[in-house]
Design a protein around this motif. Sequence first.
Motif, PDB file in Angstrom:
ATOM      1  N   UNK A  45       0.829  -1.206   0.000  1.00 20.09           N
ATOM      2  CA  UNK A  45       0.000   0.000   0.000  1.00 20.09           C
ATOM      3  C   UNK A  45       0.866   1.260   0.000  1.00 20.09           C
ATOM      4  N   UNK A  46       0.476   2.222  -0.846  1.00 22.03           N
ATOM      5  CA  UNK A  46       1.185   3.496  -0.883  1.00 22.03           C
ATOM      6  C   UNK A  46       2.436   3.505  -1.723  1.00 22.03           C
ATOM      7  N   UNK A  47       2.818   2.359  -2.286  1.00 21.24           N
ATOM      8  CA  UNK A  47       4.002   2.300  -3.135  1.00 21.24           C
ATOM      9  C   UNK A  47       3.643   2.753  -4.552  1.00 21.24           C
ATOM     10  N   UNK A  48       4.662   2.968  -5.360  1.00 21.35           N
ATOM     11  CA  UNK A  48       4.446   3.463  -6.718  1.00 21.35           C
ATOM     12  C   UNK A  48       4.196   2.321  -7.685  1.00 21.35           C
ATOM     13  N   UNK A  49       3.258   2.499  -8.632  1.00 21.66           N
ATOM     14  CA  UNK A  49       3.103   1.503  -9.692  1.00 21.66           C
ATOM     15  C   UNK A  49       4.368   1.450 -10.552  1.00 21.66           C
ATOM     16  N   UNK A  50       4.630   0.287 -11.121  1.00 23.16           N
ATOM     17  CA  UNK A  50       5.787   0.124 -11.997  1.00 23.16           C
ATOM     18  C   UNK A  50       5.372   0.372 -13.442  1.00 23.16           C
ATOM     19  N   UNK A  51       6.099   1.254 -14.111  1.00 26.77           N
ATOM     20  CA  UNK A  51       5.834   1.515 -15.526  1.00 26.77           C
ATOM     21  C   UNK A  51       6.336   0.334 -16.346  1.00 26.77           C
ATOM     22  N   UNK A  52       5.434  -0.288 -17.116  1.00 26.05           N
ATOM     23  CA  UNK A  52       5.782  -1.439 -17.934  1.00 26.05           C
ATOM     24  C   UNK A  52       6.020  -1.075 -19.390  1.00 26.05           C
ATOM     25  N   UNK A  53       5.258  -0.091 -19.891  1.00 25.91           N
ATOM     26  CA  UNK A  53       5.341   0.249 -21.312  1.00 25.91           C
ATOM     27  C   UNK A  53       4.758   1.639 -21.526  1.00 25.91           C
ATOM     28  N   UNK A  54       5.361   2.383 -22.444  1.00 25.06           N
ATOM     29  CA  UNK A  54       4.816   3.680 -22.787  1.00 25.06           C
ATOM     30  C   UNK A  54       5.673   4.827 -22.310  1.00 25.06           C
ATOM     31  N   UNK A  55       5.215   6.049 -22.602  1.00 23.81           N
ATOM     32  CA  UNK A  55       3.878   6.375 -23.100  1.00 23.81           C
ATOM     33  C   UNK A  55       3.760   6.247 -24.620  1.00 23.81           C
TER      34      UNK A  55
END
Length: 226
Positions: A136-146
């Motif tokens: 909880x409260x952690x950052x999502x991991x960017x997988x692809x993009x933008x």
Amino acid sequence: MLLLALDTSAAATVALLRDDVVVGRFASADTRSHAEVLAPAVRRILAEAGVAGTELDAVVAGVGPGPFTGLRAGLVTARTLGFVWGVPLHGVMSLDALAFDAASCGAVPAGSSFLAGTDARRGEVYWAAYCAPSEPGALPELLDGPHVGTAATLPPGQPLVGRAAGLYPDDVDGVPAFSHADPDAASLARVARLRLLAGVPLRDTSPLYLRESDAQVPGPRKRATA
């Protein structure tokens, strides 16, 4: 940590964050007046909080992706304020803020992949793919993009958060609670704060336009023929 964040990738939003508490905010859905409303909004927010610009630990700017004119207004304002006050200036991808907002309130299951998308106009969307954090409260991991493209070309079978979901409900699997959401400056500041605390380098303020401006430089005038 005292952060001032601005984002004009969609709506014009401003937020003042002291540690993890929002002490002032502004939002306007009028996409034609970004340049006019930002400076007065910043002045009012700082005055009401009793904060001088020179007391900030940093100014944070959403770098898009977004339309050329609106995005430029926010970045120019942020750069000017950071220079005048002599405080650090950081960039955060605007879709990161939208993804963090959705993940932090449980709109997407922990550990699952999802998409964040905003209106790119011309029948297209700006989007990126993420993995929701397990903590909880952690950052999502960017997988692809933008990326920018039509809603029908987005990766299938993944939930989409953001205004793009409300615009193209027949083409995407939208998350109802976030089907009309735009990137928010408060979430932008929270993303920047977590990265700064973790010692993770932030972006500079180079804009993510992803495509050319609608405005074109006129070509040479044609010579008249007899």
